[in-house]
Design a protein around this motif. Sequence first.
Motif, PDB file in Angstrom:
ATOM      1  N   ILE A  86     -16.592 -54.319  65.374  1.00  0.00           N
ATOM      2  CA  ILE A  86     -16.072 -54.213  64.107  1.00  0.00           C
ATOM      3  C   ILE A  86     -16.887 -54.908  63.344  1.00  0.00           C
ATOM      4  CG2 ILE A  86     -14.118 -54.775  62.615  1.00  0.00           C
ATOM      5  CD1 ILE A  86     -12.387 -54.430  65.335  1.00  0.00           C
ATOM      6  N   GLN A  87     -17.351 -54.068  62.175  1.00  0.00           N
ATOM      7  CA  GLN A  87     -18.585 -54.506  61.325  1.00  0.00           C
ATOM      8  C   GLN A  87     -18.348 -53.919  59.932  1.00  0.00           C
ATOM      9  OE1 GLN A  87     -22.148 -54.558  62.922  1.00  0.00           O
ATOM     10  NE2 GLN A  87     -23.197 -55.898  61.360  1.00  0.00           N
ATOM     11  N   ASN A  88     -18.545 -54.396  58.748  1.00  0.00           N
ATOM     12  CA  ASN A  88     -18.512 -53.759  57.520  1.00  0.00           C
ATOM     13  C   ASN A  88     -17.367 -52.593  57.500  1.00  0.00           C
ATOM     14  OD1 ASN A  88     -20.543 -55.530  57.016  1.00  0.00           O
ATOM     15  ND2 ASN A  88     -22.107 -53.936  57.805  1.00  0.00           N
ATOM     16  N   GLY A  89     -16.313 -53.184  57.720  1.00  0.00           N
ATOM     17  CA  GLY A  89     -14.916 -52.284  57.712  1.00  0.00           C
ATOM     18  C   GLY A  89     -15.006 -51.025  58.240  1.00  0.00           C
ATOM     19  N   GLU A  90     -16.015 -50.991  59.591  1.00  0.00           N
ATOM     20  CA  GLU A  90     -15.864 -49.844  60.458  1.00  0.00           C
ATOM     21  C   GLU A  90     -15.769 -50.367  61.869  1.00  0.00           C
ATOM     22  OE1 GLU A  90     -18.866 -46.417  58.551  1.00  0.00           O
ATOM     23  OE2 GLU A  90     -19.895 -48.021  59.685  1.00  0.00           O
ATOM     24  N   LEU A  91     -15.241 -49.562  62.649  1.00  0.00           N
ATOM     25  CA  LEU A  91     -15.181 -49.816  64.069  1.00  0.00           C
ATOM     26  C   LEU A  91     -16.335 -49.051  64.656  1.00  0.00           C
ATOM     27  CD1 LEU A  91     -14.110 -50.270  66.966  1.00  0.00           C
ATOM     28  CD2 LEU A  91     -12.584 -48.164  66.553  1.00  0.00           C
ATOM     29  N   ARG A  92     -17.395 -49.506  65.335  1.00  0.00           N
ATOM     30  CA  ARG A  92     -18.530 -49.041  65.920  1.00  0.00           C
ATOM     31  C   ARG A  92     -18.374 -49.073  67.347  1.00  0.00           C
ATOM     32  NH1 ARG A  92     -23.137 -51.421  61.838  1.00  0.00           N
ATOM     33  NH2 ARG A  92     -22.346 -50.394  59.893  1.00  0.00           N
ATOM     34  N   ILE A  93     -18.496 -47.850  68.148  1.00  0.00           N
ATOM     35  CA  ILE A  93     -18.437 -47.685  69.425  1.00  0.00           C
ATOM     36  C   ILE A  93     -19.755 -47.112  69.918  1.00  0.00           C
ATOM     37  CG2 ILE A  93     -17.149 -46.597  71.422  1.00  0.00           C
ATOM     38  CD1 ILE A  93     -14.749 -46.216  69.313  1.00  0.00           C
ATOM     39  N   PHE A  94     -20.176 -48.063  71.070  1.00  0.00           N
ATOM     40  CA  PHE A  94     -21.812 -47.853  71.251  1.00  0.00           C
ATOM     41  C   PHE A  94     -21.536 -47.303  72.712  1.00  0.00           C
ATOM     42  CE2 PHE A  94     -22.039 -51.268  68.514  1.00  0.00           C
ATOM     43  CZ  PHE A  94     -22.677 -50.768  67.467  1.00  0.00           C
ATOM     44  N   TYR A  95     -22.403 -45.859  72.879  1.00  0.00           N
ATOM     45  CA  TYR A  95     -22.417 -45.445  74.183  1.00  0.00           C
ATOM     46  C   TYR A  95     -23.995 -45.209  74.690  1.00  0.00           C
ATOM     47  CZ  TYR A  95     -17.943 -43.363  72.762  1.00  0.00           C
ATOM     48  OH  TYR A  95     -16.583 -43.056  72.417  1.00  0.00           O
ATOM     49  N   ASP A  96     -24.166 -44.895  75.781  1.00  0.00           N
ATOM     50  CA  ASP A  96     -25.610 -44.504  76.197  1.00  0.00           C
ATOM     51  C   ASP A  96     -26.179 -43.427  75.435  1.00  0.00           C
ATOM     52  OD1 ASP A  96     -28.024 -44.991  77.671  1.00  0.00           O
ATOM     53  OD2 ASP A  96     -27.339 -43.125  78.717  1.00  0.00           O
ATOM     54  N   LYS A  97     -27.168 -43.493  74.495  1.00  0.00           N
ATOM     55  CA  LYS A  97     -27.700 -42.506  73.603  1.00  0.00           C
ATOM     56  C   LYS A  97     -26.637 -42.044  72.678  1.00  0.00           C
ATOM     57  CE  LYS A  97     -31.450 -41.746  77.145  1.00  0.00           C
ATOM     58  NZ  LYS A  97     -31.825 -41.146  78.094  1.00  0.00           N
ATOM     59  N   ALA A  98     -25.719 -42.521  72.350  1.00  0.00           N
ATOM     60  CA  ALA A  98     -24.869 -42.098  71.429  1.00  0.00           C
ATOM     61  C   ALA A  98     -23.841 -43.242  70.617  1.00  0.00           C
ATOM     62  CB  ALA A  98     -23.821 -41.055  72.105  1.00  0.00           C
ATOM     63  N   ARG A  99     -23.371 -42.858  69.508  1.00  0.00           N
ATOM     64  CA  ARG A  99     -22.443 -43.843  68.904  1.00  0.00           C
ATOM     65  C   ARG A  99     -21.369 -43.092  68.066  1.00  0.00           C
ATOM     66  NH1 ARG A  99     -27.244 -45.358  66.739  1.00  0.00           N
ATOM     67  NH2 ARG A  99     -27.630 -43.903  64.955  1.00  0.00           N
ATOM     68  N   ALA A 100     -20.286 -43.884  67.891  1.00  0.00           N
ATOM     69  CA  ALA A 100     -19.262 -43.439  66.845  1.00  0.00           C
ATOM     70  C   ALA A 100     -18.899 -44.372  65.930  1.00  0.00           C
ATOM     71  CB  ALA A 100     -18.020 -42.976  67.818  1.00  0.00           C
ATOM     72  N   GLU A 101     -18.864 -44.117  64.598  1.00  0.00           N
ATOM     73  CA  GLU A 101     -18.366 -44.996  63.497  1.00  0.00           C
ATOM     74  C   GLU A 101     -17.121 -44.491  62.891  1.00  0.00           C
ATOM     75  OE1 GLU A 101     -22.069 -45.730  61.157  1.00  0.00           O
ATOM     76  OE2 GLU A 101     -22.950 -46.542  62.712  1.00  0.00           O
ATOM     77  N   ILE A 102     -16.279 -45.378  62.824  1.00  0.00           N
ATOM     78  CA  ILE A 102     -14.897 -44.860  62.308  1.00  0.00           C
ATOM     79  C   ILE A 102     -14.551 -46.001  61.243  1.00  0.00           C
ATOM     80  CG2 ILE A 102     -12.559 -44.413  62.965  1.00  0.00           C
ATOM     81  CD1 ILE A 102     -13.528 -44.420  65.803  1.00  0.00           C
ATOM     82  N   ASN A 103     -14.184 -45.500  59.984  1.00  0.00           N
ATOM     83  CA  ASN A 103     -13.811 -46.372  58.911  1.00  0.00           C
ATOM     84  C   ASN A 103     -12.536 -46.760  59.285  1.00  0.00           C
ATOM     85  OD1 ASN A 103     -12.209 -46.604  56.120  1.00  0.00           O
ATOM     86  ND2 ASN A 103     -14.188 -46.377  55.523  1.00  0.00           N
ATOM     87  N   LEU A 104     -12.156 -48.065  59.110  1.00  0.00           N
ATOM     88  CA  LEU A 104     -10.898 -48.851  59.417  1.00  0.00           C
ATOM     89  C   LEU A 104      -9.901 -48.308  58.708  1.00  0.00           C
ATOM     90  CD1 LEU A 104     -12.216 -52.444  60.416  1.00  0.00           C
ATOM     91  CD2 LEU A 104     -11.281 -50.669  62.133  1.00  0.00           C
ATOM     92  N   GLU A 105     -10.148 -48.236  57.307  1.00  0.00           N
ATOM     93  CA  GLU A 105      -8.978 -47.881  56.377  1.00  0.00           C
ATOM     94  C   GLU A 105      -8.535 -46.141  56.453  1.00  0.00           C
ATOM     95  OE1 GLU A 105      -9.875 -49.231  52.343  1.00  0.00           O
ATOM     96  OE2 GLU A 105     -10.471 -50.946  53.251  1.00  0.00           O
ATOM     97  N   THR A 106      -9.626 -45.400  56.635  1.00  0.00           N
ATOM     98  CA  THR A 106      -9.364 -43.956  56.462  1.00  0.00           C
ATOM     99  C   THR A 106      -9.337 -43.227  57.719  1.00  0.00           C
ATOM    100  OG1 THR A 106     -11.609 -43.498  56.390  1.00  0.00           O
ATOM    101  CG2 THR A 106     -10.391 -43.771  54.422  1.00  0.00           C
ATOM    102  N   GLY A 107      -9.979 -43.989  58.963  1.00  0.00           N
ATOM    103  CA  GLY A 107      -9.910 -43.167  60.107  1.00  0.00           C
ATOM    104  C   GLY A 107     -11.008 -42.130  60.031  1.00  0.00           C
ATOM    105  N   VAL A 108     -11.842 -41.839  59.137  1.00  0.00           N
ATOM    106  CA  VAL A 108     -12.710 -40.753  59.243  1.00  0.00           C
ATOM    107  C   VAL A 108     -13.624 -41.689  59.856  1.00  0.00           C
ATOM    108  CG1 VAL A 108     -14.218 -39.598  57.918  1.00  0.00           C
ATOM    109  CG2 VAL A 108     -11.711 -39.769  56.943  1.00  0.00           C
ATOM    110  N   GLY A 109     -14.490 -40.761  60.796  1.00  0.00           N
ATOM    111  CA  GLY A 109     -15.538 -41.028  61.777  1.00  0.00           C
ATOM    112  C   GLY A 109     -16.739 -39.929  61.995  1.00  0.00           C
ATOM    113  N   GLU A 110     -17.599 -40.516  62.342  1.00  0.00           N
ATOM    114  CA  GLU A 110     -18.819 -39.630  62.845  1.00  0.00           C
ATOM    115  C   GLU A 110     -19.335 -40.027  63.978  1.00  0.00           C
ATOM    116  OE1 GLU A 110     -22.582 -37.776  60.402  1.00  0.00           O
ATOM    117  OE2 GLU A 110     -22.320 -39.857  60.122  1.00  0.00           O
ATOM    118  N   LYS A 111     -19.540 -38.934  64.891  1.00  0.00           N
ATOM    119  CA  LYS A 111     -20.148 -39.329  66.233  1.00  0.00           C
ATOM    120  C   LYS A 111     -21.527 -38.806  65.991  1.00  0.00           C
ATOM    121  CE  LYS A 111     -16.904 -36.267  68.012  1.00  0.00           C
ATOM    122  NZ  LYS A 111     -16.066 -35.350  68.871  1.00  0.00           N
ATOM    123  N   GLU A 112     -22.636 -39.471  66.693  1.00  0.00           N
ATOM    124  CA  GLU A 112     -23.909 -39.021  66.824  1.00  0.00           C
ATOM    125  C   GLU A 112     -24.639 -39.406  68.102  1.00  0.00           C
ATOM    126  OE1 GLU A 112     -25.293 -40.624  62.216  1.00  0.00           O
ATOM    127  OE2 GLU A 112     -25.282 -42.203  63.882  1.00  0.00           O
TER     128      GLU A 112
END
Length: 185
Positions: A86-112
Amino acid sequence: MSQKFRNFCRNYHRDIAYIFVGLILAFSISGIALNHRRTFNSRQFVYESEAFNMPLPADVELITKEFVESKLPEIGIGNEYKSFRIQNGELRIFYDKARAEINLETGVGEKEWYGKRILLKEMADLHQTTNPAWIWYSDIFGIAMIFIALSGMFISSGKNSFKKRGWYMALIGMLFPLIFLIFIM
């Protein structure tokens, strides 16, 4: 300055530069890339991204390892899960060769999903490694760069010599970093 000394400087200046040309290029290219690390990742590139929504608990303390692991199927990245932060107001989830970032307030996220930048990643790794053997080699390289800089001052003679013309160009070259350090940083 004697011709013999100028020849010595010219010959060793050239030969040492030949020996280190690969490292000069690698450090120069990766140094440029690392200068832009806030907007450019020298190690990886995103080849696919997808927006998603995921409601998160209002209390950040409830976002635990178990909570994140329970949400992995819902996120649907499919790569091997590594960790979260959890960093800078986001939940960051790390995978092998991918990640997801989700805004803690809005729940809007992006998978990369991302891939490795071939050669540039390796050059950046060389630039930043702390391997003791590499540090010794880099120190030798640094000493060689000092020799190349100093010997270059004595190669030319006459109107193009360091004494006639090179000193003020070297002064300009030294002033810019000093001005930058004193007034800009």
